[in-house]
Design a protein around this motif. Structure first.
Motif, PDB file in Angstrom:
ATOM      1  N   SER A 148       0.923  -1.327   0.082  1.00 14.91           N
ATOM      2  CA  SER A 148      -0.047   0.096  -0.651  1.00 14.91           C
ATOM      3  C   SER A 148       0.806   1.900   0.051  1.00 14.91           C
ATOM      4  O   SER A 148       0.227   2.491  -0.363  1.00 14.91           O
ATOM      5  CB  SER A 148      -0.941  -0.146   1.565  1.00 14.91           C
ATOM      6  N   ARG A 149       2.166   1.016   0.586  1.00 17.28           N
ATOM      7  CA  ARG A 149       2.676   2.657   0.170  1.00 17.28           C
ATOM      8  C   ARG A 149       3.876   2.795  -0.859  1.00 17.28           C
ATOM      9  O   ARG A 149       4.962   3.386  -0.551  1.00 17.28           O
ATOM     10  CB  ARG A 149       3.613   2.535   1.662  1.00 17.28           C
ATOM     11  N   ALA A 150       4.129   1.496  -1.588  1.00 18.89           N
ATOM     12  CA  ALA A 150       4.771   1.589  -2.913  1.00 18.89           C
ATOM     13  C   ALA A 150       4.558   1.042  -3.320  1.00 18.89           C
ATOM     14  O   ALA A 150       3.569   0.638  -3.933  1.00 18.89           O
ATOM     15  CB  ALA A 150       6.310   0.676  -2.906  1.00 18.89           C
ATOM     16  N   ALA A 151       4.884   1.302  -5.202  1.00 21.81           N
ATOM     17  CA  ALA A 151       4.139   1.106  -6.457  1.00 21.81           C
ATOM     18  C   ALA A 151       4.906   0.305  -6.963  1.00 21.81           C
ATOM     19  O   ALA A 151       5.907  -0.024  -7.733  1.00 21.81           O
ATOM     20  CB  ALA A 151       4.549   2.342  -6.965  1.00 21.81           C
ATOM     21  N   GLY A 171       2.180   2.677 -15.801  1.00 18.09           N
ATOM     22  CA  GLY A 171       1.028   2.486 -17.384  1.00 18.09           C
ATOM     23  C   GLY A 171       0.600   3.599 -16.496  1.00 18.09           C
ATOM     24  O   GLY A 171       0.495   4.913 -16.319  1.00 18.09           O
ATOM     25  N   ASP A 172      -1.351   3.642 -16.012  1.00 17.63           N
ATOM     26  CA  ASP A 172      -1.965   4.338 -15.761  1.00 17.63           C
ATOM     27  C   ASP A 172      -1.377   4.505 -14.063  1.00 17.63           C
ATOM     28  O   ASP A 172      -2.490   5.019 -13.194  1.00 17.63           O
ATOM     29  CB  ASP A 172      -3.512   3.733 -16.184  1.00 17.63           C
ATOM     30  N   TRP A 173      -0.765   3.549 -13.000  1.00 19.24           N
ATOM     31  CA  TRP A 173      -0.808   3.785 -11.822  1.00 19.24           C
ATOM     32  C   TRP A 173       0.279   4.961 -11.333  1.00 19.24           C
ATOM     33  O   TRP A 173       1.334   5.238 -11.971  1.00 19.24           O
ATOM     34  CB  TRP A 173      -0.115   2.379 -11.240  1.00 19.24           C
ATOM     35  N   VAL A 174      -0.224   5.766 -10.835  1.00 14.73           N
ATOM     36  CA  VAL A 174       0.019   7.036  -9.954  1.00 14.73           C
ATOM     37  C   VAL A 174       0.367   7.158  -8.775  1.00 14.73           C
ATOM     38  O   VAL A 174      -1.026   6.773  -7.773  1.00 14.73           O
ATOM     39  CB  VAL A 174      -0.946   8.435 -10.755  1.00 14.73           C
ATOM     40  N   GLN A 175       1.198   7.037  -7.961  1.00 12.00           N
ATOM     41  CA  GLN A 175       1.316   6.483  -6.751  1.00 12.00           C
ATOM     42  C   GLN A 175       1.526   8.260  -5.881  1.00 12.00           C
ATOM     43  O   GLN A 175       1.750   9.199  -6.515  1.00 12.00           O
ATOM     44  CB  GLN A 175       2.478   5.613  -6.689  1.00 12.00           C
ATOM     45  N   LEU A 176       0.176   7.691  -4.859  1.00 12.39           N
ATOM     46  CA  LEU A 176      -0.161   8.698  -3.874  1.00 12.39           C
ATOM     47  C   LEU A 176       0.707   9.174  -2.230  1.00 12.39           C
ATOM     48  O   LEU A 176       0.554   7.401  -2.241  1.00 12.39           O
ATOM     49  CB  LEU A 176      -1.617   8.867  -3.678  1.00 12.39           C
ATOM     50  N   PRO A 177       1.066   9.929  -1.710  1.00 12.43           N
ATOM     51  CA  PRO A 177       2.196  10.029  -0.736  1.00 12.43           C
ATOM     52  C   PRO A 177       1.471   9.688   0.076  1.00 12.43           C
ATOM     53  O   PRO A 177      -0.205  10.730   0.572  1.00 12.43           O
ATOM     54  CB  PRO A 177       3.144  11.200  -0.781  1.00 12.43           C
ATOM     55  N   ASP A 178       1.786   9.408   1.503  1.00 12.09           N
ATOM     56  CA  ASP A 178       1.046   9.530   3.215  1.00 12.09           C
ATOM     57  C   ASP A 178      -0.321   8.462   2.894  1.00 12.09           C
ATOM     58  O   ASP A 178      -1.205   8.908   3.941  1.00 12.09           O
ATOM     59  CB  ASP A 178       1.179  10.922   3.417  1.00 12.09           C
ATOM     60  N   ASP A 190     -10.254 -14.126 -16.704  1.00 12.98           N
ATOM     61  CA  ASP A 190      -9.220 -15.179 -17.476  1.00 12.98           C
ATOM     62  C   ASP A 190      -8.108 -15.733 -17.176  1.00 12.98           C
ATOM     63  O   ASP A 190      -7.158 -16.361 -17.567  1.00 12.98           O
ATOM     64  CB  ASP A 190      -8.808 -14.353 -19.416  1.00 12.98           C
ATOM     65  N   GLY A 191      -7.672 -14.993 -16.110  1.00  9.98           N
ATOM     66  CA  GLY A 191      -6.471 -15.991 -15.261  1.00  9.98           C
ATOM     67  C   GLY A 191      -5.847 -14.804 -16.019  1.00  9.98           C
ATOM     68  O   GLY A 191      -4.251 -15.682 -15.571  1.00  9.98           O
ATOM     69  N   ARG A 192      -5.248 -14.214 -17.022  1.00  9.06           N
ATOM     70  CA  ARG A 192      -3.902 -13.139 -17.397  1.00  9.06           C
ATOM     71  C   ARG A 192      -3.181 -12.408 -16.886  1.00  9.06           C
ATOM     72  O   ARG A 192      -1.858 -11.710 -17.244  1.00  9.06           O
ATOM     73  CB  ARG A 192      -4.634 -13.408 -19.067  1.00  9.06           C
ATOM     74  N   ALA A 193      -3.808 -11.496 -15.596  1.00  6.16           N
ATOM     75  CA  ALA A 193      -3.901 -10.946 -15.243  1.00  6.16           C
ATOM     76  C   ALA A 193      -4.950 -10.560 -13.869  1.00  6.16           C
ATOM     77  O   ALA A 193      -4.966 -11.304 -13.185  1.00  6.16           O
ATOM     78  CB  ALA A 193      -4.945  -9.223 -16.084  1.00  6.16           C
ATOM     79  N   LEU A 194      -4.309  -9.232 -13.439  1.00  6.92           N
ATOM     80  CA  LEU A 194      -4.603  -9.050 -11.555  1.00  6.92           C
ATOM     81  C   LEU A 194      -4.839  -8.113 -11.354  1.00  6.92           C
ATOM     82  O   LEU A 194      -5.110  -6.627 -12.401  1.00  6.92           O
ATOM     83  CB  LEU A 194      -2.862  -8.786 -11.002  1.00  6.92           C
ATOM     84  N   ILE A 195      -6.441  -7.890 -11.065  1.00 13.26           N
ATOM     85  CA  ILE A 195      -7.268  -6.873 -10.724  1.00 13.26           C
ATOM     86  C   ILE A 195      -6.805  -6.139  -8.919  1.00 13.26           C
ATOM     87  O   ILE A 195      -6.750  -7.005  -8.129  1.00 13.26           O
ATOM     88  CB  ILE A 195      -8.757  -6.432 -10.589  1.00 13.26           C
ATOM     89  N   VAL A 196      -5.974  -4.989  -9.618  1.00 14.20           N
ATOM     90  CA  VAL A 196      -5.928  -4.357  -7.899  1.00 14.20           C
ATOM     91  C   VAL A 196      -6.688  -3.158  -7.454  1.00 14.20           C
ATOM     92  O   VAL A 196      -7.265  -2.796  -8.253  1.00 14.20           O
ATOM     93  CB  VAL A 196      -4.502  -3.791  -7.824  1.00 14.20           C
ATOM     94  N   VAL A 197      -6.912  -3.029  -6.288  1.00 16.57           N
ATOM     95  CA  VAL A 197      -7.613  -1.829  -6.126  1.00 16.57           C
ATOM     96  C   VAL A 197      -7.194  -0.644  -5.607  1.00 16.57           C
ATOM     97  O   VAL A 197      -6.435  -1.072  -4.549  1.00 16.57           O
ATOM     98  CB  VAL A 197      -8.409  -2.124  -4.849  1.00 16.57           C
ATOM     99  N   LYS A 198      -6.983   0.411  -5.941  1.00 20.46           N
ATOM    100  CA  LYS A 198      -6.072   1.673  -5.294  1.00 20.46           C
ATOM    101  C   LYS A 198      -7.450   2.396  -4.510  1.00 20.46           C
ATOM    102  O   LYS A 198      -8.204   2.911  -4.602  1.00 20.46           O
ATOM    103  CB  LYS A 198      -6.419   2.668  -6.617  1.00 20.46           C
ATOM    104  N   SER A 199      -7.228   2.146  -2.945  1.00 19.41           N
ATOM    105  CA  SER A 199      -8.464   2.211  -1.884  1.00 19.41           C
ATOM    106  C   SER A 199      -7.703   4.068  -1.768  1.00 19.41           C
ATOM    107  O   SER A 199      -9.337   4.968  -1.999  1.00 19.41           O
ATOM    108  CB  SER A 199      -7.958   2.299  -0.691  1.00 19.41           C
ATOM    109  N   THR A 200      -7.064   4.775  -2.055  1.00 21.19           N
ATOM    110  CA  THR A 200      -7.625   6.601  -2.292  1.00 21.19           C
ATOM    111  C   THR A 200      -6.888   6.932  -4.056  1.00 21.19           C
ATOM    112  O   THR A 200      -5.805   5.870  -4.498  1.00 21.19           O
ATOM    113  CB  THR A 200      -6.480   6.947  -1.669  1.00 21.19           C
ATOM    114  N   PRO A 201      -7.573   6.942  -4.394  1.00 23.68           N
ATOM    115  CA  PRO A 201      -8.925   8.161  -4.456  1.00 23.68           C
ATOM    116  C   PRO A 201      -9.987   7.190  -4.891  1.00 23.68           C
ATOM    117  O   PRO A 201     -11.680   7.278  -4.856  1.00 23.68           O
ATOM    118  CB  PRO A 201      -8.479   8.715  -5.432  1.00 23.68           C
ATOM    119  N   GLY A 202      -9.420   5.987  -4.747  1.00 25.33           N
ATOM    120  CA  GLY A 202     -10.756   4.675  -5.424  1.00 25.33           C
ATOM    121  C   GLY A 202     -10.741   4.084  -6.714  1.00 25.33           C
ATOM    122  O   GLY A 202     -11.580   4.780  -7.909  1.00 25.33           O
ATOM    123  N   GLU A 203      -9.398   3.550  -6.806  1.00 25.66           N
ATOM    124  CA  GLU A 203     -10.125   2.902  -8.296  1.00 25.66           C
ATOM    125  C   GLU A 203      -9.720   1.616  -8.875  1.00 25.66           C
ATOM    126  O   GLU A 203      -9.105   0.793  -7.324  1.00 25.66           O
ATOM    127  CB  GLU A 203      -8.369   3.766  -9.267  1.00 25.66           C
TER     128      GLU A 203
END
Length: 308
Positions: A148-151, A171-178, A190-203
């Motif tokens: 959660s604290r590193a990209a 890619g589209d990932w933008v790490q937010l500080p703190d 399809d088992g080919r990728a991962l889905i990750v939730v970004k708690s802040t801002p909610g993506e």
């Protein structure tokens, strides 16, 4: 040519259906009688839950890294692993071979024997400070952990020795500080990728496990999944636990998991900051982390089930 069935075939089919109903009804009745909520030990500080093919749920402790196992049929539980000072257990997943993978927050991942609770393997994923190893999922031959604290994500081999792999997110990932960024994680349909939730801002992001390239998933029907925590997926249905909102949002994924359309939300008066979820049968079980309640050794905790 279509022929009418014989009287013997009709009667035989009816008898078979009746027999099936007789045999299926007691099992369904027993499952319906299982408790829809049960207590965890006072002061446990739970966050993660894991359920495998058998009717047992496992809960980790943020306080000491302990593991608590509950029989879903009765609601009765026991401390499977007592933990130790300095240990933490947050996200958990159980493998088909009876191994329990535990995200340890302070840069550590542990693998337990789900029957005995014994630690069978420990991985140092990152430095202890500046990181928050938060959740885990199983995809292919590796277990994948979020930070959660590193990209970056981490993966370790399932059921065998091997090296830790660190996967930077691009890619589209933008790490937010703190703030907490990556949190819950599941595999795509399809088992080919991962889905990750970004708690802040909610993506929600679709991540290529080979390259780390993240593609933001288009949300339809709701702008964000703010406070998104644990994820659970059944086919192309994605369940997102939005902890401090005390709800689970239910999404329909397209074939490649590039778009998610809101179907409904699940709320329940028993929710008290639920964090993660796991399915057994036609129920979704959630653990109440109670983040808004000051913790003490006597603070009560529980888990609840909702129908799917």
């Amino acid at each position: 040519m279509i022929q009418n069935p014989s009287r013997r075939a009709v009667l035989g089919g009816a008898a078979a259906l009746a027999a099936l109903a007789v045999t299926a009804t007691p099992a369904a009745a027993r499952a319906a009688a299982w408790p829809t909520g049960f207590p965890l030990p006072n002061g446990w500080l739970p966050e993660g839950i894991a359920i495998g093919s058998k009717p047992y749920a496992y809960f980790g402790s943020r306080g000491n890294g302990g593991i608590y196992r509950v029989d879903l049929r009765t609601g009765e539980g026991t401390v499977l692993y007592a933990g130790a000072p300095g240990q933490i257990a947050v996200g958990l997943k159980i493998d088909r071979d009876g191994l329990l993978y535990v995200a340890g927050n302070t840069g550590v991942a542990r693998v337990h024997d789900a029957r005995t609770g014994d630690v069978v393997r420990t991985f140092q994923l990152s430095e202890a400070t500046g990181h928050f190893v938060n959740d885990v999922t199983l995809l292919g031959d590796r277990a994948w952990f979020t930070d959660s604290r590193a990209a970056q994500l981490y993966s370790v081999p399932r059921g065998r020795d091997g090296a830790v792999r660190t996967l930077p997110l691009t890619g589209d990932w933008v790490q937010l500080p703190d703030v907490n960024n990556a949190n819950g994680v599941v595999g795509t349909p399809d088992g080919r990728a991962l889905i990750v939730v970004k708690s802040t801002p909610g993506e929600l992001h679709r991540v290529d496990p080979r390259t780390g390239h993240a593609t933001k998933i288009t949300l339809v029907g709701q702008d964000t999944v703010v406070n998104g925590d644990g994820l659970w997926r059944i086919g192309r249905t994605l369940y997102v636990v939005q902890n401090r909102l005390n709800l689970v949002s239910v999404w329909d994924l397209d074939a490649r998991a590039t778009t998610a359309t809101l179907r409904t939300t699940i709320t329940d008066p028993r929710f008290d900051v639920p964090t993660t979820a796991a399915r057994f049968g036609d129920r979704l079980y959630l653990v109440n982390a109670r983040f808004t309640t000051p913790p003490t050794p006597e603070t009560t905790y529980d888990a609840v089930a909702v129908s799917l």
